[in-house]
Write a protein that holds these residues in place. Sequence first.
Motif, PDB file in Angstrom:
ATOM      1  N   SER A  55      13.652   9.136 -25.101  1.00  0.00           N
ATOM      2  CA  SER A  55      14.261   7.816 -24.980  1.00  0.00           C
ATOM      3  C   SER A  55      13.532   6.997 -23.919  1.00  0.00           C
ATOM      4  CB  SER A  55      15.734   7.936 -24.597  1.00  0.00           C
ATOM      5  OG  SER A  55      15.864   8.429 -23.272  1.00  0.00           O
ATOM      6  N   LEU A  56      13.669   5.675 -24.006  1.00  0.00           N
ATOM      7  CA  LEU A  56      13.080   4.807 -22.998  1.00  0.00           C
ATOM      8  C   LEU A  56      13.693   5.092 -21.634  1.00  0.00           C
ATOM      9  CD1 LEU A  56      11.232   2.468 -22.203  1.00  0.00           C
ATOM     10  CD2 LEU A  56      13.050   0.882 -22.905  1.00  0.00           C
ATOM     11  N   HIS A  57      14.985   5.345 -21.604  1.00  0.00           N
ATOM     12  CA  HIS A  57      15.662   5.668 -20.350  1.00  0.00           C
ATOM     13  C   HIS A  57      15.024   6.880 -19.689  1.00  0.00           C
ATOM     14  CE1 HIS A  57      18.737   7.867 -17.973  1.00  0.00           C
ATOM     15  NE2 HIS A  57      18.994   6.661 -17.494  1.00  0.00           N
ATOM     16  N   ASP A  58      14.796   7.933 -20.464  1.00  0.00           N
ATOM     17  CA  ASP A  58      14.224   9.148 -19.883  1.00  0.00           C
ATOM     18  C   ASP A  58      12.766   8.949 -19.473  1.00  0.00           C
ATOM     19  OD1 ASP A  58      16.580  10.520 -20.110  1.00  0.00           O
ATOM     20  OD2 ASP A  58      16.046  11.592 -21.936  1.00  0.00           O
ATOM     21  N   THR A  59      12.047   8.109 -20.205  1.00  0.00           N
ATOM     22  CA  THR A  59      10.679   7.786 -19.799  1.00  0.00           C
ATOM     23  C   THR A  59      10.681   7.089 -18.448  1.00  0.00           C
ATOM     24  OG1 THR A  59       9.891   7.606 -22.083  1.00  0.00           O
ATOM     25  CG2 THR A  59       8.609   6.465 -20.396  1.00  0.00           C
ATOM     26  N   LEU A  60      11.599   6.134 -18.265  1.00  0.00           N
ATOM     27  CA  LEU A  60      11.676   5.416 -16.994  1.00  0.00           C
ATOM     28  C   LEU A  60      12.144   6.333 -15.861  1.00  0.00           C
ATOM     29  CD1 LEU A  60      13.176   2.075 -18.315  1.00  0.00           C
ATOM     30  CD2 LEU A  60      10.877   2.410 -17.383  1.00  0.00           C
ATOM     31  N   LYS A  61      13.081   7.229 -16.153  1.00  0.00           N
ATOM     32  CA  LYS A  61      13.517   8.187 -15.137  1.00  0.00           C
ATOM     33  C   LYS A  61      12.378   9.114 -14.745  1.00  0.00           C
ATOM     34  CE  LYS A  61      17.046   8.915 -13.535  1.00  0.00           C
ATOM     35  NZ  LYS A  61      17.616   8.431 -12.237  1.00  0.00           N
ATOM     36  N   THR A  62      11.517   9.451 -15.714  1.00  0.00           N
ATOM     37  CA  THR A  62      10.353  10.283 -15.418  1.00  0.00           C
ATOM     38  C   THR A  62       9.391   9.553 -14.494  1.00  0.00           C
ATOM     39  OG1 THR A  62      10.515  11.450 -17.528  1.00  0.00           O
ATOM     40  CG2 THR A  62       8.372  11.477 -16.435  1.00  0.00           C
ATOM     41  N   LEU A  63       9.123   8.276 -14.806  1.00  0.00           N
ATOM     42  CA  LEU A  63       8.227   7.486 -13.963  1.00  0.00           C
ATOM     43  C   LEU A  63       8.786   7.364 -12.546  1.00  0.00           C
ATOM     44  CD1 LEU A  63       7.287   4.700 -16.531  1.00  0.00           C
ATOM     45  CD2 LEU A  63       5.789   6.518 -15.684  1.00  0.00           C
ATOM     46  N   GLU A  64      10.096   7.194 -12.451  1.00  0.00           N
ATOM     47  CA  GLU A  64      10.741   7.139 -11.143  1.00  0.00           C
ATOM     48  C   GLU A  64      10.597   8.469 -10.403  1.00  0.00           C
ATOM     49  OE1 GLU A  64      14.812   5.255 -10.371  1.00  0.00           O
ATOM     50  OE2 GLU A  64      15.276   7.400 -10.482  1.00  0.00           O
ATOM     51  N   ALA A  65      10.792   9.571 -11.120  1.00  0.00           N
ATOM     52  CA  ALA A  65      10.746  10.893 -10.500  1.00  0.00           C
ATOM     53  C   ALA A  65       9.366  11.239  -9.958  1.00  0.00           C
ATOM     54  CB  ALA A  65      11.187  11.957 -11.516  1.00  0.00           C
ATOM     55  N   ILE A  66       8.324  10.726 -10.612  1.00  0.00           N
ATOM     56  CA  ILE A  66       6.965  11.050 -10.150  1.00  0.00           C
ATOM     57  C   ILE A  66       6.435  10.039  -9.136  1.00  0.00           C
ATOM     58  CG2 ILE A  66       6.416  12.319 -12.257  1.00  0.00           C
ATOM     59  CD1 ILE A  66       4.768   9.937 -13.188  1.00  0.00           C
ATOM     60  N   GLY A  67       7.270   9.029  -8.792  1.00  0.00           N
ATOM     61  CA  GLY A  67       6.909   8.192  -7.664  1.00  0.00           C
ATOM     62  C   GLY A  67       6.698   6.722  -7.919  1.00  0.00           C
ATOM     63  N   ALA A  68       6.973   6.220  -9.133  1.00  0.00           N
ATOM     64  CA  ALA A  68       6.808   4.791  -9.387  1.00  0.00           C
ATOM     65  C   ALA A  68       7.880   4.003  -8.640  1.00  0.00           C
ATOM     66  CB  ALA A  68       6.896   4.492 -10.876  1.00  0.00           C
ATOM     67  N   GLU A 123       0.840  -1.201   0.000  1.00  0.00           N
ATOM     68  CA  GLU A 123       0.000   0.000   0.000  1.00  0.00           C
ATOM     69  C   GLU A 123       0.875   1.252   0.000  1.00  0.00           C
ATOM     70  OE1 GLU A 123      -2.671  -0.281   3.242  1.00  0.00           O
ATOM     71  OE2 GLU A 123      -3.741  -2.013   2.445  1.00  0.00           O
ATOM     72  N   GLY A 124       0.477   2.213  -0.818  1.00  0.00           N
ATOM     73  CA  GLY A 124       1.245   3.441  -0.932  1.00  0.00           C
ATOM     74  C   GLY A 124       2.341   3.379  -1.977  1.00  0.00           C
ATOM     75  N   LYS A 125       2.527   2.212  -2.588  1.00  0.00           N
ATOM     76  CA  LYS A 125       3.530   2.070  -3.641  1.00  0.00           C
ATOM     77  C   LYS A 125       2.839   2.030  -5.007  1.00  0.00           C
ATOM     78  CE  LYS A 125       7.090  -0.180  -0.838  1.00  0.00           C
ATOM     79  NZ  LYS A 125       8.000   1.001  -0.884  1.00  0.00           N
ATOM     80  N   PHE A 126       3.588   2.426  -6.031  1.00  0.00           N
ATOM     81  CA  PHE A 126       3.039   2.548  -7.378  1.00  0.00           C
ATOM     82  C   PHE A 126       3.802   1.669  -8.363  1.00  0.00           C
ATOM     83  CE2 PHE A 126       1.407   6.268  -5.346  1.00  0.00           C
ATOM     84  CZ  PHE A 126       0.223   6.565  -6.002  1.00  0.00           C
ATOM     85  N   ALA A 127       3.045   1.041  -9.263  1.00  0.00           N
ATOM     86  CA  ALA A 127       3.617   0.272 -10.367  1.00  0.00           C
ATOM     87  C   ALA A 127       3.260   0.955 -11.677  1.00  0.00           C
ATOM     88  CB  ALA A 127       3.082  -1.155 -10.370  1.00  0.00           C
ATOM     89  N   ALA A 128       4.218   1.035 -12.574  1.00  0.00           N
ATOM     90  CA  ALA A 128       3.981   1.579 -13.915  1.00  0.00           C
ATOM     91  C   ALA A 128       4.200   0.467 -14.927  1.00  0.00           C
ATOM     92  CB  ALA A 128       4.927   2.742 -14.200  1.00  0.00           C
ATOM     93  N   ASN A 129       3.190   0.167 -15.723  1.00  0.00           N
ATOM     94  CA  ASN A 129       3.275  -0.874 -16.749  1.00  0.00           C
ATOM     95  C   ASN A 129       3.375  -0.209 -18.111  1.00  0.00           C
ATOM     96  OD1 ASN A 129       2.935  -2.811 -14.739  1.00  0.00           O
ATOM     97  ND2 ASN A 129       0.704  -2.822 -14.954  1.00  0.00           N
ATOM     98  N   LEU A 130       4.529  -0.390 -18.746  1.00  0.00           N
ATOM     99  CA  LEU A 130       4.795   0.243 -20.036  1.00  0.00           C
ATOM    100  C   LEU A 130       4.906  -0.850 -21.094  1.00  0.00           C
ATOM    101  CD1 LEU A 130       5.492   2.793 -21.677  1.00  0.00           C
ATOM    102  CD2 LEU A 130       7.865   2.529 -20.941  1.00  0.00           C
TER     103      LEU A 130
END
Length: 292
Positions: free
Chosen positions: A80-93, A35-42
């Motif tokens: 880039s895929l790298h920057d997309t993943l860094k974005t997801l990480e930055a917003i809390g994934a 609970e309180g954690k986020f998953a991003a499915n790309l």
Amino acid sequence: MKHLLSMKQLTNDKIHHLFKIAKDLENGDLSWQAEGKFAANLFLEPSTRTKSSFHIAERKLGLDVLHLDGMDSSLTKGESLHDTLKTLEAIGADVAVVRQSEVGILDSCAENLNLSLINAGDGCGEHPTQSLLDLYTIQEQFEEFEGLHVAIAGDLKHSRVARSNAHALQQLGARVSFVTKPEWKDSTFSHRYITMDEAVEQCDVLMLLRIQHERHEQKTSASSYLKDHGLTKERESRMKDDAIILHPAPVNRGVEIDAELVESEKSRIFRQMTNGVTIRMAIIQALLKGEL
């Protein structure tokens, strides 16, 4: 271990640890919740089973889920895929599950990520979560891998499932053989090639693969493939009494396997799908708890 990108990352002890978690989950142990954690499915390639089972696995563990495909993301704008993943990480994934077509790109992306990255299939590279659910299904039937004969049959040249499973099965002590058309042989594999008629009489597990028409320049005739290389009803009748049939799906009924055999007594195809949710729950739990 923060990421799951390849079966080569997993020792036998780690594989069996994941199976232990999966069995506990199967028996109703949902005491650990994220609970309180986020998953991003790309998912940048089509998927039904993997995408849906990850979603259900994540929700059962209490994660909030964000789904993205290629059209939803800034990858369409040149990011880039790298920057997309860094974005997801930055917003809390906390965990990202990625399916895409470029072999090996997730290895470079993972180097600078704090979130946990899971490879949900990278082109013709690997598919570790499919491999783990296949192995878990085999263990349900036979308990041990040592001495088992597993025949992997089909479109080897384009199969990430075959690549992940061949490595893991051999590491666990099983004997692996391949069945395929001459033009689908892969020189990177050192395993023995046998015919389908030999496979059905010798193997304990027959793992069928989908013909990946989308990766072929020339289409394969469905009727001729089933007759020459597929699992017909006549061939199935010659299998060992306790042998089982696996297929990662989607199944081309009447191509890799006679339509009537998909739900036959030996088939574990839909059981694999059920196990897919459980094993993916185990993977996510182990990664987020730092147990791999």
